[in-house]
Design an enzyme around this catalytic site. Structure first.
Site, PDB file in Angstrom:
ATOM      1  N   LYS A   1       3.155  25.098  -2.861  1.00  0.00           N
ATOM      2  CA  LYS A   1       1.822  24.540  -2.594  1.00  0.00           C
ATOM      3  C   LYS A   1       1.888  23.020  -2.730  1.00  0.00           C
ATOM      4  O   LYS A   1       1.554  22.455  -3.785  1.00  0.00           O
ATOM      5  CB  LYS A   1       0.798  25.104  -3.580  1.00  0.00           C
ATOM      6  CG  LYS A   1       0.464  26.557  -3.332  1.00  0.00           C
ATOM      7  CD  LYS A   1      -0.747  27.015  -4.125  1.00  0.00           C
ATOM      8  CE  LYS A   1      -0.989  28.509  -3.911  1.00  0.00           C
ATOM      9  NZ  LYS A   1      -2.074  29.033  -4.731  1.00  0.00           N
TER      10      LYS A   1
ATOM     11  N   GLU B   1       8.812  39.884  -6.425  1.00  0.00           N
ATOM     12  CA  GLU B   1       7.520  39.768  -7.082  1.00  0.00           C
ATOM     13  C   GLU B   1       7.024  41.180  -7.412  1.00  0.00           C
ATOM     14  O   GLU B   1       6.909  42.007  -6.514  1.00  0.00           O
ATOM     15  CB  GLU B   1       6.557  39.072  -6.107  1.00  0.00           C
ATOM     16  CG  GLU B   1       5.206  38.744  -6.668  1.00  0.00           C
ATOM     17  CD  GLU B   1       4.336  38.016  -5.640  1.00  0.00           C
ATOM     18  OE1 GLU B   1       4.839  37.076  -4.973  1.00  0.00           O
ATOM     19  OE2 GLU B   1       3.163  38.406  -5.484  1.00  0.00           O
TER      20      GLU B   1
ATOM     21  N   LYS C   1       7.862  39.648  -1.430  1.00  0.00           N
ATOM     22  CA  LYS C   1       6.491  39.896  -1.861  1.00  0.00           C
ATOM     23  C   LYS C   1       5.992  41.235  -1.312  1.00  0.00           C
ATOM     24  O   LYS C   1       6.717  41.950  -0.623  1.00  0.00           O
ATOM     25  CB  LYS C   1       5.592  38.762  -1.362  1.00  0.00           C
ATOM     26  CG  LYS C   1       6.021  37.393  -1.864  1.00  0.00           C
ATOM     27  CD  LYS C   1       4.962  36.352  -1.562  1.00  0.00           C
ATOM     28  CE  LYS C   1       5.452  34.977  -2.010  1.00  0.00           C
ATOM     29  NZ  LYS C   1       4.420  33.955  -1.869  1.00  0.00           N
TER      30      LYS C   1
ATOM     31  N   ARG D   1       0.818  -1.211   0.000  1.00  0.00           N
ATOM     32  CA  ARG D   1       0.000   0.000   0.000  1.00  0.00           C
ATOM     33  C   ARG D   1       0.856   1.268   0.000  1.00  0.00           C
ATOM     34  O   ARG D   1       0.558   2.221  -0.715  1.00  0.00           O
ATOM     35  CB  ARG D   1      -0.931  -0.030   1.238  1.00  0.00           C
ATOM     36  CG  ARG D   1      -2.009   1.031   1.288  1.00  0.00           C
ATOM     37  CD  ARG D   1      -3.133   0.824   0.277  1.00  0.00           C
ATOM     38  NE  ARG D   1      -2.941   1.606  -0.919  1.00  0.00           N
ATOM     39  CZ  ARG D   1      -3.193   1.188  -2.147  1.00  0.00           C
ATOM     40  NH1 ARG D   1      -3.670  -0.017  -2.363  1.00  0.00           N
ATOM     41  NH2 ARG D   1      -2.956   1.959  -3.183  1.00  0.00           N
TER      42      ARG D   1
ATOM     43  N   ASP E   1       3.718  39.142 -11.515  1.00  0.00           N
ATOM     44  CA  ASP E   1       2.550  38.526 -10.910  1.00  0.00           C
ATOM     45  C   ASP E   1       1.273  38.953 -11.619  1.00  0.00           C
ATOM     46  O   ASP E   1       0.880  40.121 -11.559  1.00  0.00           O
ATOM     47  CB  ASP E   1       2.475  38.915  -9.424  1.00  0.00           C
ATOM     48  CG  ASP E   1       1.341  38.195  -8.729  1.00  0.00           C
ATOM     49  OD1 ASP E   1       1.014  37.056  -9.120  1.00  0.00           O
ATOM     50  OD2 ASP E   1       0.765  38.790  -7.787  1.00  0.00           O
TER      51      ASP E   1
END
Lengths: 276, 276, 276, 276, 276, 276
Positions: free
Chosen positions: A132, A194, A164, A97, A215
């Site tokens: 992410k 950014e 940022k 598994r 961006d």
């Protein structure tokens, strides 16, 4: 394989086995039982996770035989046996598994990565992932992106600077932010800024940011930025980029397109284990 | 929250922070800087992960104020602020990505879980997940299934017996497999047997399996099995069940439908953090 | 052996060796010194811990030869050599105390377990342990119970539900407690209810508890409860049960008798190591 | 309390709670539920483990109120409430078994230790434990010995030298063994030699062993050894010493009697938790 | 302070306290005893480690008062009290040695770092450390370099690419090595190439290495390289650079000078704790 | 090698490799590449760390061949190859820096230790280190002292009692401090008392301290103390002792001289790795 991979596998095996182990298998098989099994791809996919799956079984049975017919990054046909495992039945059943859970996710991401790359075939633009990712599984997800032909963005908060809007506000200006940070970090670390418009891009270039991330800039404005920056800083485009607008943005001449979706929107690949 | 959750969060923070920390933030903010931010759901979703996100920020700043306007299991509107965080800027920026990575995945699963449950509204059938989960993240994925109204199958290899074809082959028969295992395990542990036809279902019932899983049995054959087993064992249906055939199978009267897809086919929810 | 066993052994070796090691042995022997030794049972006992002891020495010397003449669960004679070890002298001396500490306790429990089982020979009642165990050593203590012929109750708070008086009070009634919990847990998990009289037993049966534990119920009242429940739920008797009243209770027809004393009242077995 | 104690408690809580927690309690109580309970000694005993139990509950609920009416080392009456706990119901129920498991064993050892000490009341002999302890629980067992008035022998293989027959054989003689080791260890570490007769005792004294252990020497021979060594080395008697021959040996004038039985032969004390 | 710092401190306290703790202090003081003490610099130095020392005492006594009169990076006078600590006597005595061991080494490195920087005052050259550090203590050593005005090179093998002779040989040429690696790594990671002569420097520049390290190049040859590279790549000089030749090399116009000696040749600063 | 050494090496490798590994080497070499290399001492030194370095490479490549031409404690010539390593190129490159970092520091300390010992050649005085060590590296630093001919003081706070001025103040007198502690500790543990004058030395002797440390006592006063104590307690001199006053103090007849400088003032030895 690295020390981290082994540690991750051992912890994942503990997640599935606890203290008590596989109470079904352990009560029916003994140490002398041996089996053979194939890991079979139920669909066409970019293969990813073979080397990791190998470690899963080696950790459970140091004498296991693990034969891979194809390598990470290669393409499986639908229904193709990619790996043959021979070893202790208990080890194969206990690792099954986990090995499949790793491979189905990694192959899903690699396959998705390839889909993104095909959209821009022939162009020199890179497509890169983001942070992410699934907690603790990032290393594997980013590896799978590469198996599919994609590239990685910074791994984490520690291996590159990314300035940022909040940072700019705190520092007062892009210039101040870059200069303050540059003074304190190693000369071996890149600084990315950014920006949201040409004005900011100019300031970032003037203060010699290594990478300038545009961006959510599109169309004519994007073209202007690229014209300004080309060859002087690495140009990265980001923000709501998906399969449908990927090519258009790449063609504007950006060096890198970064998108979290390359990882989080990937569908798992259906992979099974068949005992022989 | 449990000791495991804290351990998981600390390890995940290490994944993102390493030894060097957030080299952007740490060089621009100091310990005295405070900020406020909302966690905003960019789409309608079943909320999941609020309690975990809370621990992320508490671990980074023990005095953080974390106010949740809705609870796990409730529905967010598109664009709704679900959480307000006030605390050290450094802590908020360092925890942002991890908290969002956890919530976007958990809320995705909870939302998917609800979608499955709506298909069988009014029926008493449970929909349960499987062990097809992301390594080390299973606890959170299974919690999210419950937030969406679904149920959990066994957590791991150690908390329930699941006898499959390999086990039956090794033991000689379903009867032998069940009896051997029952002798060796606690009377507090359930035994589930996976069967492929009515014949096997009869044998499993005769040997008093607690749960009988009908693997890929459909239509008339499924009805026969249900008729045989109803009220005598827990009836579980499994194997290639998805949103399109879910209702049909549930209506046959099975007690539980198990499907890995409730977890692995879930799409992430788009969630962002907005500084105020 | 499982990952947990290895982890436990390594931690236990650290307890005895610290950073500095065996400062007596390390200063007198070198890596080339080899020895042979027997592990000898100074009294008749049910043998338990052989497989664990083996791992102790394997972890200290991967080439050690460990030959067991009898297996876990078999009976030693007084003065019998059960194991022969050949390997590095340093490894044997460093592992000696840990291996003996494990075996003397496990064999004590296995021997006690057998004594309990002999009291009810011929009856189909199980005798099960409880969670009254030594912290971190529970896995080994419960394994030893099985080596002696006894059975295990739930391993911990997570693998079965056990509803006691506090829980019933909080929920309002046995019915409410069972139903609330059943809604939230997996269908693979059993629910046990502790009852004090026939009335409660009826309620627990009506709400379909899997196991009903009769707490300190004796004589005629016990017989009534058994009559009510037999074949409909697993009947467990508990509360101040010892060697003297064991048989009487078992003969009433209960399925399981649980008693912490099977573990905590066991006397260590005298086991020594003799160098050849 | 030390870092080790906290680590031990957290690991022990994981043993009982796993990832899933207390599935009974967690589904019936919420974070707002508070309870009060007494820890009650069902028999007269030397109390031991109060400080450890306190940490168990503090780790589960940092605001718990833990009031001890008596301290470690004091005597409980039969049926006496020794501790009152007020805090979150969930925390009290989750910590209950661990706290009791620790206290019942520690108090058992402390009570046994006192029994040994009473046998030699008025004499200046110490009674010391050995390394025959439960793996990972040694720290607590040795602490309990002290709570009962007994003393500790070396904690482990690293904090004192103990030269036994195998070591003497390897070195060639007691003299060689002591001299080799002394050269290599810190001057802050004591050397103990185990001897079997007066001859060996003389050699050990000549080479200035700090402690000379008379192994299984009794009667007249013991008296001779004591006469030789008194005031020149610490005299320790060991080997098959129990409650019946303890006083006789102590009266011969030995400084220390060491016996593993002070720990391993202790019976658990019956301790319970009563909710108010 | 980061999670890593806390983990490091806890492990270091375990190194000094083991399971048994401070057997001198624990037997003479109790939990109620409080003390005050100064941390005093016996010599003029660049202060480093104040924030770390603070965490040492906070971990041992969460209510400790720790007042620093000067900050990391500032200069102590000979005999100056830099920190005042008020708290539990046991905590102060247990943390004393660790806090001082950390500060004496960090302040030693910071002071050395300042000495190096003073040699090139007025020049824009950075002086950077290397990976020649004490295992597990690197984070602190590199932090101390910054406190003294110096800079850090890459932290480890994972945060920047450094191509040396072995790598060039394996790849075939500098060009091949850089291109192969660039294809596989993130665009956020810098590539440094170590070169031995102008020829190699040209090749590294042509393939756009971010940093070109001139290894052991001096005098006229160094000047030529600088002329070639200035403004086109970061120029780093390395190899046998010490206080005596530092200025000469810096004046040639290199951007960075890297030297392991800034860390490993630092002398500890004499720091003591004085109870008030 | 001990479990601790392996744990230390693995953690140190993680420090240098992180999750991502050696991003230069991993992208240029593959698993099949093998290399040979010498570890070469660039200066004459007492060799220390060979056995540790061996474990570094064995952990990275279990089939590595590691041949040491000289052993720990022997003398290297300037430019001498001490070790030859043959194995996977990736393993050699990844372990290189850690192995050298360990050896350069350990050999530095061993060489310093020898320098101290040579100052008192022919005398029977020991020179011992202190607890002024690098956090987590103490085991290796104290081992290196022995390789150079020096001795170790207590390892940590737990393996010997050391009563200093604060302790004496708290207890009321030296006598009270020693007696209180002696009552509570094992008879296998030594007690050392730090004294500042003859008066205190007399009191420490009267209460039978095992070791009496004369703190900063010199000249005639030192001679008086030695005369009093010789043969009755171990006499240790400490406090500002260095290479220049070492011999003078030793000649006064003290048994042990302890000095932190033997470790912290050692200069690293220049050691390099040369590929063949």
């Amino acid at each position: 394989m690295s020390l981290y991979v082994d540690k991750f596998i051992k912890m994942s095996l503990e997640e599935d086995l606890g203290l008590l182990g596989d109470i079904t298998t352990d009560n029916l098989f003994n140490e002398m039982d041996y089996s053979e099994a194939y890991i079979n791809f139920r669909e066409e996919a970019v293969i990813s996770g073979v080397e990791i799956a190998k470690r899963v079984f080696e950790i459970l049975d140091e004498n296991v035989k693990f034969k891979a017919f194809k390598k990470d990054g290669e393409i499986s046909k639908k229904g193709e046996n990619i790996i043959k495992i021979s070893g202790k039945t208990k080890a194969i059943l206990k690792g099954e598994r986990l090995a499949l859970n790793i491979m189905q996710r990694m192959s899903g991401i690699a396959t998705n990565s390839k889909k993104y790359m095909e959209k821009i075939e022939g162009l020199s633009t890179r497509i890169a992932d983001t942070r992410k990712t699934t907690p603790l599984f990032r290393y594997f997800e980013k590896l799978a992106v590469r198996h599919g032909g994609g590239s990685n963005h910074r791994f984490a908060l520690y291996d590159a600077v990314m300035i940022k809007d909040n940072h700019i506000l705190a520092a007062g200006s892009i210039t101040d932010a870059v200069e303050t940070i540059r003074r304190n970090i190693s000369h071996t670390t890149k600084i990315e800024v950014e920006v949201e418009n040409l004005e900011q891009a100019k300031e970032a270039l003037a203060v010699k940011a290594d990478i300038i991330m545009l961006d959510n800039i599109r169309g004519e404005k994007l073209a202007e930025c690229v014209k300004l920056l080309k060859g002087k800083a690495i140009i990265e485009a980001s923000g709501n980029i998906n399969l449908s607008n990927l090519e258009e943005i790449a063609k504007k001449g950006v060096d890198v397109i970064s998108t979290g979706a390359i990882i989080y929107s990937a569908d798992n690949i259906d992979i099974g284990m068949d005992f022989i």
